[in-house]
Design an enzyme around this catalytic site. Structure first.
Site, mmCIF file in Angstrom:
data_model
loop_
_atom_site.group_PDB
_atom_site.id
_atom_site.type_symbol
_atom_site.label_atom_id
_atom_site.label_comp_id
_atom_site.label_asym_id
_atom_site.label_seq_id
_atom_site.Cartn_x
_atom_site.Cartn_y
_atom_site.Cartn_z
ATOM 1 N N LYS A 27 -2.676 12.431 -7.918
ATOM 2 C CA LYS A 27 -1.665 13.270 -8.588
ATOM 3 C C LYS A 27 -0.476 12.420 -9.047
ATOM 4 C CE LYS A 27 -1.060 15.922 -4.982
ATOM 5 N NZ LYS A 27 -2.038 15.260 -4.087
ATOM 6 N N ARG A 47 2.499 23.786 -2.730
ATOM 7 C CA ARG A 47 1.451 23.446 -1.779
ATOM 8 C C ARG A 47 1.064 24.646 -0.928
ATOM 9 N NH1 ARG A 47 2.889 17.486 -1.342
ATOM 10 N NH2 ARG A 47 1.082 16.474 -0.422
ATOM 11 N N ARG A 107 2.931 3.742 3.121
ATOM 12 C CA ARG A 107 3.577 4.933 3.650
ATOM 13 C C ARG A 107 3.192 5.168 5.106
ATOM 14 N NH1 ARG A 107 2.734 9.529 -0.808
ATOM 15 N NH2 ARG A 107 2.465 10.715 1.118
#
Ligand code: ADP
Ligand code: AMP
Length: 213
Positions: free
Chosen positions: A13, A88, A160
């Site tokens: 995305k 979401r 991350r």
């Protein structure tokens, strides 16, 4: 043009939202990036979001919805935007719809990038991101010219904290439970476009631009 990116974590995305933002000259609005910037700056919002993010859970709707609606009310969003990571949950999608309806606006496209779960772990554990400009790479599938250095801005790439295999499993579970129902939601709205996310990033982008134009 107002676009939503749908898809599992690691589907691509962010990678495609950056391309879309450049192509259509609209802002890329990533709720994950906004939370990470707040964590970096030590804000109250960042403190509230961090524990959920580290655990692979969703940040509660009460925090997320207001933050996103404020962001898209800013001046640079008046001609559209590409939302990456929002909505979401169904309540997030409904709140967005209500807010837009009040202004006589609507989402034009919900782009669902489909990638099977079996490919997601490899994508997320090899992901490297630039905290300075938000660009995303992959050590194997989309490497930078110089290892560890962002091609776009020269920033130092990081991995991350929530891309560890255990957290990735948790995030995928949360995706199937809470986010996947949005595919039906946007299909009913008549704006869903389904894209095969398993091909090379440039071919995914080509498929997206064909649908959007
Ligand atoms: P998301 O925003 O959906 O979580 P990203 O755009 O950050 O996903 O992509 C996840 C990882 O997969 C990144 O390391 C990215 O470079 C890589 N990636 C993105 N698109 C593709 C693709 N089409 N094929 C292979 N790897 C990809
Ligand atoms: P992302 O960068 O989109 O992968 O998001 C990273 C993390 O931020 C997610 O795993 C969630 O913990 C949190 N997050 C981002 N967007 C949302 C959202 N719309 N709702 C709830 N949590 C979110």
């Amino acid at each position: 043009m107002k676009i939503i990116m749908l898809g599992a974590p690691g589907a691509g995305k962010g990678t495609q939202a950056i391309n879309i933002a450049k192509e259509y000259d609209i802002p890329h609005v990533s709720t994950g990036d906004i939370f990470r910037a707040n964590i970096k700056n030590g804000t109250e919002l960042g403190k509230a979001a961090k524990e959920y993010m580290d655990a692979g859970k969703l940040v509660p709707d009460e925090i997320t919805i207001g933050m996103l609606l404020d962001r898209i009310s800013e001046e640079d969003c008046k001609n559209g935007y590409v939302l990456d990571g929002f909505p979401r949950t169904i309540p997030q999608a409904e709140s967005l719809k209500d807010a837009l309806t009040k202004r006589g606006e609507k989402i034009d496209f919900a782009v669902d990038i489909e990638v099977p779960d079996t490919e997601i772990t490899a994508r997320m554990t090899g992901r490297r991101s630039c905290p300075k400009c938000g660009a995303t790479y992959h050590i194997k599938f989309n490497p930078t010219k110089q290892e560890g250095v962002c091609d776009e801005c020269g920033g130092e790439l990081v991995q991350r904290a929530d891309d560890k295999p255990e957290t990735v499993e948790k995030r995928l579970h949360v995706y199937h439970e809470q986010t996947q129902p949005l595919i039906d939601f946007y299909e009913k709205e008549g704006v869903l476009c389904t894209i095969d996310g398993t091909v090379a990033p440039k071919d995914v982008f080509k498929a997206i631009t064909e649908v959007l134009s």
